[in-house]
Design a protein around this motif. Structure first.
Motif, PDB file in Angstrom:
ATOM      1  N   VAL A 137       0.695  -1.545   0.091  1.00 58.69           N
ATOM      2  CA  VAL A 137       0.108  -0.102   0.194  1.00 58.69           C
ATOM      3  C   VAL A 137       1.090   1.282  -0.033  1.00 58.69           C
ATOM      4  O   VAL A 137       0.426   2.334  -1.198  1.00 58.69           O
ATOM      5  N   ARG A 138       2.244   0.749   0.673  1.00 59.49           N
ATOM      6  CA  ARG A 138       2.930   2.270   0.968  1.00 59.49           C
ATOM      7  C   ARG A 138       3.239   2.743  -0.295  1.00 59.49           C
ATOM      8  O   ARG A 138       3.559   3.651  -1.195  1.00 59.49           O
ATOM      9  N   ASP A 139       3.715   0.977  -0.903  1.00 62.23           N
ATOM     10  CA  ASP A 139       4.572   1.834  -2.596  1.00 62.23           C
ATOM     11  C   ASP A 139       3.304   2.083  -3.636  1.00 62.23           C
ATOM     12  O   ASP A 139       4.163   3.028  -4.400  1.00 62.23           O
ATOM     13  N   VAL A 151      -2.506   3.964 -17.121  1.00 63.35           N
ATOM     14  CA  VAL A 151      -2.465   2.981 -16.172  1.00 63.35           C
ATOM     15  C   VAL A 151      -2.993   3.450 -14.434  1.00 63.35           C
ATOM     16  O   VAL A 151      -2.205   4.337 -14.080  1.00 63.35           O
ATOM     17  N   SER A 152      -3.590   2.440 -13.941  1.00 61.12           N
ATOM     18  CA  SER A 152      -3.745   2.591 -12.878  1.00 61.12           C
ATOM     19  C   SER A 152      -3.453   1.744 -12.214  1.00 61.12           C
ATOM     20  O   SER A 152      -2.820   0.689 -12.570  1.00 61.12           O
ATOM     21  N   ASP A 153      -3.928   1.144 -10.789  1.00 61.49           N
ATOM     22  CA  ASP A 153      -3.625  -0.142  -9.698  1.00 61.49           C
ATOM     23  C   ASP A 153      -2.695  -0.221  -9.799  1.00 61.49           C
ATOM     24  O   ASP A 153      -2.360  -1.366 -10.210  1.00 61.49           O
ATOM     25  N   PHE A 154      -1.906   0.089  -9.286  1.00 61.98           N
ATOM     26  CA  PHE A 154      -0.565   0.504  -9.033  1.00 61.98           C
ATOM     27  C   PHE A 154      -0.117  -0.658  -7.213  1.00 61.98           C
ATOM     28  O   PHE A 154       0.888  -0.586  -7.233  1.00 61.98           O
ATOM     29  N   GLY A 155      -1.224  -1.554  -7.013  1.00 66.35           N
ATOM     30  CA  GLY A 155      -0.967  -2.505  -5.954  1.00 66.35           C
ATOM     31  C   GLY A 155      -0.055  -3.187  -5.810  1.00 66.35           C
ATOM     32  O   GLY A 155       0.455  -3.711  -4.741  1.00 66.35           O
ATOM     33  N   LEU A 156       0.706  -4.006  -7.059  1.00 71.04           N
ATOM     34  CA  LEU A 156       1.438  -4.714  -7.077  1.00 71.04           C
ATOM     35  C   LEU A 156       3.004  -4.514  -7.670  1.00 71.04           C
ATOM     36  O   LEU A 156       3.605  -5.197  -8.101  1.00 71.04           O
ATOM     37  N   VAL A 157       2.798  -2.969  -7.091  1.00 71.61           N
ATOM     38  CA  VAL A 157       3.929  -2.642  -7.716  1.00 71.61           C
ATOM     39  C   VAL A 157       5.377  -2.625  -7.196  1.00 71.61           C
ATOM     40  O   VAL A 157       5.443  -3.288  -6.198  1.00 71.61           O
ATOM     41  N   LYS A 158       6.087  -2.096  -8.309  1.00 72.19           N
ATOM     42  CA  LYS A 158       8.097  -2.932  -7.639  1.00 72.19           C
ATOM     43  C   LYS A 158       8.751  -1.654  -7.873  1.00 72.19           C
ATOM     44  O   LYS A 158       9.299  -1.119  -9.042  1.00 72.19           O
ATOM     45  N   ILE A 159       9.310  -0.647  -6.845  1.00 69.04           N
ATOM     46  CA  ILE A 159      10.224   0.161  -6.692  1.00 69.04           C
ATOM     47  C   ILE A 159      11.070  -0.662  -6.629  1.00 69.04           C
ATOM     48  O   ILE A 159      12.086  -0.688  -5.374  1.00 69.04           O
ATOM     49  N   ILE A 160      11.950  -0.194  -7.671  1.00 69.65           N
ATOM     50  CA  ILE A 160      14.114  -1.019  -7.163  1.00 69.65           C
ATOM     51  C   ILE A 160      14.378  -0.242  -7.529  1.00 69.65           C
ATOM     52  O   ILE A 160      15.652  -0.719  -6.391  1.00 69.65           O
ATOM     53  N   ALA A 198       3.837  18.977  -0.224  1.00 70.38           N
ATOM     54  CA  ALA A 198       3.581  19.239   1.018  1.00 70.38           C
ATOM     55  C   ALA A 198       3.221  18.425   1.458  1.00 70.38           C
ATOM     56  O   ALA A 198       2.896  17.603   2.245  1.00 70.38           O
ATOM     57  N   LEU A 199       1.749  18.228   1.513  1.00 74.22           N
ATOM     58  CA  LEU A 199       0.167  17.926   1.867  1.00 74.22           C
ATOM     59  C   LEU A 199       0.623  16.264   2.118  1.00 74.22           C
ATOM     60  O   LEU A 199       0.678  15.819   1.986  1.00 74.22           O
ATOM     61  N   LEU A 200       0.370  15.971   0.552  1.00 68.24           N
ATOM     62  CA  LEU A 200       0.792  14.437   0.195  1.00 68.24           C
ATOM     63  C   LEU A 200       2.278  13.627   0.612  1.00 68.24           C
ATOM     64  O   LEU A 200       1.653  12.642   1.743  1.00 68.24           O
ATOM     65  N   GLU A 201       3.402  14.387   0.797  1.00 65.40           N
ATOM     66  CA  GLU A 201       4.220  14.616   1.285  1.00 65.40           C
ATOM     67  C   GLU A 201       4.098  13.880   2.635  1.00 65.40           C
ATOM     68  O   GLU A 201       4.732  12.662   2.885  1.00 65.40           O
ATOM     69  N   ASN A 202       3.688  14.750   3.701  1.00 61.62           N
ATOM     70  CA  ASN A 202       3.495  14.040   4.912  1.00 61.62           C
ATOM     71  C   ASN A 202       2.452  13.326   5.503  1.00 61.62           C
ATOM     72  O   ASN A 202       1.991  12.580   6.532  1.00 61.62           O
ATOM     73  N   SER A 203       1.467  13.725   3.972  1.00 57.52           N
ATOM     74  CA  SER A 203       0.849  12.039   4.390  1.00 57.52           C
ATOM     75  C   SER A 203       1.482  10.724   4.707  1.00 57.52           C
ATOM     76  O   SER A 203       1.177  10.173   5.457  1.00 57.52           O
ATOM     77  N   LEU A 204       2.348  10.526   3.266  1.00 52.99           N
ATOM     78  CA  LEU A 204       3.316   9.547   3.317  1.00 52.99           C
ATOM     79  C   LEU A 204       4.336   9.369   3.975  1.00 52.99           C
ATOM     80  O   LEU A 204       4.355   8.224   4.738  1.00 52.99           O
ATOM     81  N   ASN A 205       4.763  10.213   4.980  1.00 51.55           N
ATOM     82  CA  ASN A 205       6.056  10.437   5.897  1.00 51.55           C
ATOM     83  C   ASN A 205       4.751   9.351   7.556  1.00 51.55           C
ATOM     84  O   ASN A 205       5.225   8.986   8.103  1.00 51.55           O
TER      85      ASN A 205
END
Length: 329
Positions: A55-57, A151-160, A170-177
Motif C-alpha cells: 500500500v505504501r509503495d 495506467v492505474s492500480d499500482f497495488g503490485l508495483v515494485k520500486i527497484i 508538502a501535503l501528500l508527502e506529509n501524509s506518506l511520511n
C-alpha cells in the motif's frame, strides 16, 4: 472523519481484494473539475508487513510518477480505520469493458493504445518501477469516446530504484511520511545491491498476463525477473485487442528456456499462434510486434523503449495499413 467532511460519495465504481473505488465530489471546489475517484482501503485488511508495504509503495509510485498516461494521485487521507487515495477520475472506464463491447480493435486503434502503454512503461522502467499487473482492467480510458489511456492500480508495483525528485507536494508527502505511524513498514523501498536493481522474486500478477519467468521462476531459484514482465503483459494486451481473445489458456503459460533446451522452446520463439479466423486481416507487422513482446526468453525480449521503435508502431504506418486493406474499423 476528514474524508466525509471533504468529499461527497456519488457511486461505486468497483471492488478489489483490499479496496472499494467510488466516484466522489469535492466539497471544496466548484462543479468543474471537482470529481475524483476515491480508492478506500480498510486497515483491517493489511494482514502483514508485506501488504502494508504494498500500500505504501502504491502511494509512493502514484505520487511520484507524473506522466500523462499514469492516473494522477491528488490527495492521501487516513482515518483510524481507513486509508483514502483521491485520484483522477477516468471517465471512459476500463479498457477491458471497451474490449467486451467491441469484440476487437482495428489496427490503428490498437496502435494508439499500445504506443501509449509502451511509452508509459518505458518511463516507469527508466525510473526503476515495475508495474507487475498490466492488464485491460488496469488500463483506464480518459473519456468514453477517445483513446487516451491511464495506467492505474499500482497495488503490485515494485520500486527497484529510488525515484528521483519529489513532485507530490508538502501535503501528500506529509501524509506518506505519516503512514509508518499507523502500522506501515518504515523501511526504504529502494534496493541495496546491484542484483536487486535488476531482479525481483515475488510471485504475483494476473495469470493470463503473467510472463513465463514469473510463472516458472520457482523452478529457477536465484534468477528472479525484471521489467520485461510488463512488456510481456503488454504483448498479451495487444493480442487481445486485435483478436478479442487471449493467446492461450491460463493453465498453459510457455516455459522459459533453462539453458539446456528442456523447455523445448528456442530462445527467440514466442510460442504464440495466429488463428486465421481471428487474425486473417491483421497485418504481418502487427503479428511480428506481438511475437517480439511474447518472446519466451526474457533475455531476448525487447524492452518497452525498444518496442517503441518497432515498424508497426511508427506514425507512418496508418497509410500503409490503408493501402494493404488491414482491418481499420
Amino acid at each position: 472523519h476528514e474524508f466525509e467532511e471533504l468529499y461527497d460519495v456519488l457511486e461505486e465504481f468497483g471492488t478489489g481484494a483490499f479496496s472499494v473505488v467510488y466516484s466522489v465530489r469535492s466539497k471544496r471546489c466548484g462543479p468543474r473539475g471537482s470529481e475524483r475517484a476515491a480508492k478506500i482501503m480498510n486497515k483491517d485488511t493489511f494482514i502483514d508487513e508485506v501488504q502494508m508495504r504494498r500500500v505504501r509503495d502504491e502511494c509512493r509510485a502514484l505520487a511520484e510518477l507524473r506522466h500523462e498516461n499514469v492516473i494522477e494521485l491528488f490527495e492521501l487521507l487516513e482515518s483510524p480505520t481507513k486509508v483514502y487515495l483521491l485520484m483522477e477520475l477516468a471517465r471512459g472506464g476500463e479498457l477491458f469493458d471497451r474490449i467486451v463491447s467491441r469484440g476487437s480493435f482495428s489496427e490503428p486503434q490498437a496502435i494508439r493504445v499500445i504506443r501509449q502503454l509502451l511509452g508509459v512503461l518505458s518511463f516507469m522502467h527508466s525510473r526503476g518501477v515495475i508495474h507487475r499487473d498490466i492488464k485491460p482492467e488496469n488500463i483506464l480510458l480518459a473519456s468514453s469516446e477517445g483513446w487516451d489511456i491511464k495506467v492505474s492500480d499500482f497495488g503490485l508495483v515494485k520500486i527497484i530504484e529510488g525515484i528521483a525528485g519529489s513532485c507530490s507536494g508538502a501535503l501528500l508527502e506529509n501524509s506518506l511520511n505519516s503512514l509508518p505511524s499507523v502500522g506501515f513498514a518504515a523501511t526504504s523501498t529502494c534496493c541495496s545491491s546491484a542484483a536487486d536493481l535488476q531482479r525481483t522474486m515475488t510471485f504475483c500478477g494476473s495469470t493470463y498476463y503473467m510472463a513465463p519467468e514469473v510463472a516458472w521462476h520457482f523452478r529457477r531459484l536465484g534468477e528472479g525477473y525484471g521489467s520485461g514482465v510488463d512488456v510481456w503483459a503488454a504483448g498479451i494486451v495487444l493480442y487481445i485487442l486485435l483478436s478479442g481473445a487471449p493467446p492461450w489458456d491460463q493453465a498453459h503459460i510457455p516455459q522459459p528456456p533453462t539453458g539446456n533446451g528442456s523447455s523445448g522452446v528456442p530462445n527467440k520463439a514466442s510460442g504464440v499462434s495466429f488463428p486465421g479466423d481471428l487474425f486473417g486481416s491483421v497485418s504481418v507487422d502487427a503479428r511480428n510486434a506481438i511475437e517480439e513482446m511474447l518472446i519466451v526468453d526474457p533475455k531476448a525480449r525487447p524492452t518497452a523503449d525498444q518496442m517503441l521503435h518497432h515498424r508497426w508502431l511508427q506514425p507512418e504506418m496508418e497509410p500503409v495499413l490503408l493501402r494493404s486493406g488491414s482491418r481499420l474499423s
